[in-house]
Design a protein around this motif. Structure first.
Motif, PDB file in Angstrom:
ATOM      1  N   ARG A   1       3.454  33.114 100.712  1.00 53.06           N
ATOM      2  CA  ARG A   1       4.173  31.865 100.479  1.00 53.06           C
ATOM      3  C   ARG A   1       3.271  30.862  99.743  1.00 53.06           C
ATOM      4  O   ARG A   1       3.736  30.139  98.842  1.00 53.06           O
ATOM      5  CB  ARG A   1       4.675  31.272 101.794  1.00 53.06           C
ATOM      6  N   ARG A   2       1.998  30.848 100.123  1.00 55.58           N
ATOM      7  CA  ARG A   2       1.076  29.903  99.477  1.00 55.58           C
ATOM      8  C   ARG A   2       0.901  30.260  97.997  1.00 55.58           C
ATOM      9  O   ARG A   2       0.953  29.390  97.124  1.00 55.58           O
ATOM     10  CB  ARG A   2      -0.285  29.925 100.190  1.00 55.58           C
TER      11      ARG A   2
ATOM     12  N   THR B   1       4.790  27.069 100.248  1.00 61.23           N
ATOM     13  CA  THR B   1       4.288  26.445 101.478  1.00 61.23           C
ATOM     14  C   THR B   1       4.999  25.113 101.712  1.00 61.23           C
ATOM     15  O   THR B   1       5.161  24.300 100.799  1.00 61.23           O
ATOM     16  CB  THR B   1       2.768  26.206 101.376  1.00 61.23           C
ATOM     17  N   ASN B   2       5.437  24.899 102.961  1.00 63.13           N
ATOM     18  CA  ASN B   2       6.134  23.667 103.365  1.00 63.13           C
ATOM     19  C   ASN B   2       7.451  23.456 102.614  1.00 63.13           C
ATOM     20  O   ASN B   2       7.949  22.330 102.522  1.00 63.13           O
ATOM     21  CB  ASN B   2       5.236  22.436 103.183  1.00 63.13           C
ATOM     22  N   ARG B   3       7.973  24.518 102.074  1.00 61.35           N
ATOM     23  CA  ARG B   3       9.281  24.435 101.410  1.00 61.35           C
ATOM     24  C   ARG B   3      10.288  25.277 102.182  1.00 61.35           C
ATOM     25  O   ARG B   3       9.975  26.367 102.649  1.00 61.35           O
ATOM     26  CB  ARG B   3       9.197  24.952  99.969  1.00 61.35           C
ATOM     27  N   LYS B   4      11.496  24.723 102.308  1.00 65.62           N
ATOM     28  CA  LYS B   4      12.542  25.430 103.042  1.00 65.62           C
ATOM     29  C   LYS B   4      13.206  26.460 102.118  1.00 65.62           C
ATOM     30  O   LYS B   4      14.350  26.318 101.697  1.00 65.62           O
ATOM     31  CB  LYS B   4      13.573  24.447 103.573  1.00 65.62           C
ATOM     32  N   VAL B   5      12.433  27.517 101.821  1.00 70.65           N
ATOM     33  CA  VAL B   5      12.916  28.585 100.946  1.00 70.65           C
ATOM     34  C   VAL B   5      12.823  29.899 101.701  1.00 70.65           C
ATOM     35  O   VAL B   5      11.760  30.242 102.235  1.00 70.65           O
ATOM     36  CB  VAL B   5      12.076  28.663  99.655  1.00 70.65           C
ATOM     37  N   ASN B   6      13.941  30.602 101.771  1.00 71.74           N
ATOM     38  CA  ASN B   6      13.958  31.896 102.443  1.00 71.74           C
ATOM     39  C   ASN B   6      13.177  32.895 101.603  1.00 71.74           C
ATOM     40  O   ASN B   6      13.487  33.134 100.436  1.00 71.74           O
ATOM     41  CB  ASN B   6      15.402  32.377 102.621  1.00 71.74           C
ATOM     42  N   LEU B   7      12.137  33.506 102.209  1.00 73.44           N
ATOM     43  CA  LEU B   7      11.257  34.398 101.470  1.00 73.44           C
ATOM     44  C   LEU B   7      11.991  35.642 100.977  1.00 73.44           C
ATOM     45  O   LEU B   7      11.759  36.116  99.862  1.00 73.44           O
ATOM     46  CB  LEU B   7      10.057  34.794 102.335  1.00 73.44           C
TER      47      LEU B   7
END
Length: 285
Positions: free
Chosen positions: A263-264, A269-275
């Motif tokens: 994610r980083r 990071t700190n984003r509301k995004v579904n991986l």
């Protein structure tokens, strides 16, 4: 008396030459103004011609050009006629015609002056050149449009081919990740180091086979480590942290660290995004 007669004759000839020059000038100006319209040039010329002949009040004109007829308002075909053929590329394509509506004294060519013969020939030659130039321009425009249409068709065909290739690539990659990759993971977890080399070689060969059909995001590949790419594939296809840990024979905490690193590196990071959604979107672009 003879001197006055000579002066009158010279004055008459001068007026006639001025009319002829006016006719040629008006024709040239007409061609310049309507450089893309044969119809306007032809109709304009038949309106100019009568004023340029010896008896304008009883003169009418007509142009026949490629099955089209252009004539002055008072036109009538008579026996007192002067004609000049219109030639384009050595082929006659029309006629310029001047008629007198009444009988007049004989001159150099029937009731017409020799200068009028030169004038009608000059007008015929000029409108022939103008028509030929317009025809060439129109043909070039048709060919240019046809070339543009071909280019558009080729572009659309290439775009469609790319779209189809992309769809095939997504399908191949998806099937590879869903069917082959889990099997390779399972084999890796059960093999010794020597056997793992063969599995790794098999994996590379499979990737070489499907690579012509699959577009990969080089930016993502450059950001993630090989282990993180493996984890991404498993996440993308819906495997849970526990399932990934079992297959990779690592702890769930290690899987979570991989998730955080992924994610980083992807800027999530700190984003509301579904991986899972994000990884599948990357695969489709």
């Amino acid at each position: 008396m003879r001197s006055e007669k000579n002066e009158g004759r010279l004055e008459f000839l001068l007026r006639e030459r001025i009319k002829e020059l006016d006719c040629l000038y008006s024709t040239a100006k007409l061609i310049e103004q309507h450089e893309d319209s044969i119809d306007k040039i032809m109709q304009g010329v038949v309106e100019i011609l009568p004023e340029s002949w010896q008896y304008p009040d009883i003169t009418c004109a007509r142009i026949l050009f490629k099955n089209q007829t252009y004539q002055s308002r008072n036109f009538k075909s008579t026996q007192w006629k002067q004609e000049a053929a219109i030639f384009i590329s050595a082929q006659q394509v029309g006629t310029v015609e001047v008629n007198y509506l009444e009988k007049k004294p004989s001159q150099d060519e029937g009731p017409f002056l020799k200068e009028e013969r030169l004038l009608i020939n000059a007008v015929s030659s000029r409108i022939a050149k103008a028509a030929q130039r317009i025809n060439v321009q129109q043909q070039l425009q048709v060919e240019r449009q046809a070339l543009q249409d071909v280019n558009v068709a080729i572009h659309e065909s290439l775009a469609q081919s790319q779209r189809e290739k992309k769809m095939v690539g997504v399908s191949i990659q998806s099937n590879f990740d869903k069917i082959i990759t889990p099997i390779l993971y399972a084999l890796q977890s059960e093999m010794d180091s020597r056997q793992l080399k063969y599995v790794d070689l098999l994996k590379k060969n499979l990737e070489d086979i499907i690579s012509p059909f699959v577009e990969r995001d080089q930016n993502v590949l450059s950001k993630l480590s090989p282990v993180e790419l493996l984890v991404c594939n498993m996440i993308k296809h819906g495997l849970s942290t526990k399932e990934i840990a079992n297959m990779r024979r690592i702890s769930p905490a290690t899987v979570n660290r991989h998730r955080e690193s992924i994610r980083r590196k992807l800027g999530l990071t700190n984003r509301k995004v579904n991986l899972i959604s994000y990884l599948n979107k990357i695969a489709e672009t």
